[in-house]
Design an enzyme around this catalytic site. Structure first.
Site, PDB file in Angstrom:
ATOM      1  N   ASP A 106       0.875  -1.182   0.000  1.00 26.97           N
ATOM      2  CA  ASP A 106       0.000   0.000   0.000  1.00 26.97           C
ATOM      3  C   ASP A 106       0.913   1.233   0.000  1.00 26.97           C
ATOM      4  OD1 ASP A 106      -1.870   1.959   0.613  1.00 26.97           O
ATOM      5  OD2 ASP A 106      -2.869   0.818   2.164  1.00 26.97           O
ATOM      6  N   ASP A 162      -7.506  -7.755   6.772  1.00 28.51           N
ATOM      7  CA  ASP A 162      -8.500  -7.533   7.819  1.00 28.51           C
ATOM      8  C   ASP A 162      -8.946  -6.088   7.926  1.00 28.51           C
ATOM      9  OD1 ASP A 162      -6.020  -6.485   8.929  1.00 28.51           O
ATOM     10  OD2 ASP A 162      -7.060  -6.445  10.851  1.00 28.51           O
TER      11      ASP A 162
HETATM   12  C1  PRP Z   1      -0.894  -4.706   6.131  1.00 27.44           C
HETATM   13  C2  PRP Z   1      -0.560  -5.654   5.011  1.00 27.44           C
HETATM   14  C3  PRP Z   1       0.852  -5.285   4.664  1.00 27.44           C
HETATM   15  C4  PRP Z   1       0.932  -3.817   5.016  1.00 27.44           C
HETATM   16  C5  PRP Z   1       0.924  -3.001   3.775  1.00 27.44           C
HETATM   17  O1  PRP Z   1      -0.414  -5.245   7.312  1.00 27.44           O
HETATM   18  O2  PRP Z   1      -0.658  -6.991   5.438  1.00 27.44           O
HETATM   19  O3  PRP Z   1       1.796  -6.010   5.424  1.00 27.44           O
HETATM   20  O4  PRP Z   1      -0.225  -3.507   5.797  1.00 27.44           O
HETATM   21  O5  PRP Z   1       0.786  -1.644   4.068  1.00 27.44           O
HETATM   22  P1  PRP Z   1       1.887  -0.554   3.704  1.00 27.44           P
HETATM   23  O6  PRP Z   1       2.359  -0.824   2.303  1.00 27.44           O
HETATM   24  O7  PRP Z   1       1.098   0.729   3.789  1.00 27.44           O
HETATM   25  O8  PRP Z   1       2.974  -0.606   4.704  1.00 27.44           O
HETATM   26  P2  PRP Z   1      -0.826  -4.681   8.759  1.00 27.44           P
HETATM   27  O9  PRP Z   1       0.249  -3.785   9.259  1.00 27.44           O
HETATM   28  O10 PRP Z   1      -2.226  -4.132   8.676  1.00 27.44           O
HETATM   29  O11 PRP Z   1      -0.794  -5.947   9.668  1.00 27.44           O
HETATM   30  P3  PRP Z   1      -1.517  -7.362   9.452  1.00 27.44           P
HETATM   31  O12 PRP Z   1      -0.878  -7.985   8.226  1.00 27.44           O
HETATM   32  O13 PRP Z   1      -1.223  -8.095  10.706  1.00 27.44           O
HETATM   33  O14 PRP Z   1      -2.985  -7.113   9.224  1.00 27.44           O
END
Ligand code: PRP
Length: 183
Positions: A106, A162
């Site tokens: 993201d 999630d």
């Molecule tokens: C989410 C997803 C990625 C990260 C991407 O993880 O699984 O690892 O965000 O976002 P970014 O590119 O903006 O850094 P999250 O931190 O929500 O944890 P989770 O996987 O435990 O849900």
């Protein structure tokens, strides 16, 4: 096509059949790009656990896996902007080719942090394989090497992703509406 699961409305974005097609395509690309030996697959928990499980079963070669746990999101729908390491890998990675496996890139901050961590720990190469790429919100200079699908700037759940720990178990990928779509 919409599906209501509590107070949020979920709109189908990518069906399980389309996910399976993307996973198969990625597996064939990886087999072709790593003809000698598969890289160590390092999945970023928690979100990537479903994708990793499907990907390793599609790859028709011996493959090793490990996990990193990072966290960048609070309880809401937008990134907090800071990444924390909660759990590192246990496999010795010095001199190994590593493939970072993500459910979504993201802002790219998580991937940037994870890539730096793996290189600092001696990985000889680090490539990034993400099921979903959301380039619209990128803050770090990350271009994933392998992408399943590019997705719009909407809040996405299902297939490991999630909202407040809900919806990870869904087999399809949805856009969530009704609780804010980020900034
Ligand atoms: C989410 C997803 C990625 C990260 C991407 O993880 O699984 O690892 O965000 O976002 P970014 O590119 O903006 O850094 P999250 O931190 O929500 O944890 P989770 O996987 O435990 O849900």
């Amino acid at each position: 096509m919409g599906q209501n699961k509590g107070e949020q409305a979920l709109e189908l974005l990518i069906s399980r059949a389309e996910i399976a097609e993307a996973v198969t395509r990625l597996a064939r690309q990886l087999e072709s790009d790593y003809p000698q030996e598969m890289p160590l697959l390092v999945a970023v928990l928690k979100g990537s656990f479903v994708f990793l499980a499907d990907l390793v079963r599609e790859i028709q070669r011996p493959v090793e896996i490990d996990f990193l746990r990072l966290s960048s999101y609070g309880g809401g729908t937008s990134s907090s902007g800071s990444v924390r390491l909660r759990m590192g890998v246990t496999t010795p990675i010095r001199g190994r080719d590593v493939l970072l496996v993500e459910d979504i890139v993201d802002t790219g901050l998580t991937t940037f942090y994870a890539t730096r961590y793996l290189k600092r720990n001696g990985a000889s190469s680090v490539r990034v394989c993400t099921l979903l790429d959301k380039p619209a919100r990128r803050q770090a200079a990350i271009i994933p090497d392998y992408v399943g699908r590019t997705v719009p700037d909407r809040f996405i759940v299902g297939y490991g992703l999630d909202f407040d720990e809900r919806y990870r178990q869904l087999s399809d990928i949805y856009v969530m509406t009704g609780a804010g779509d980020g900034p």
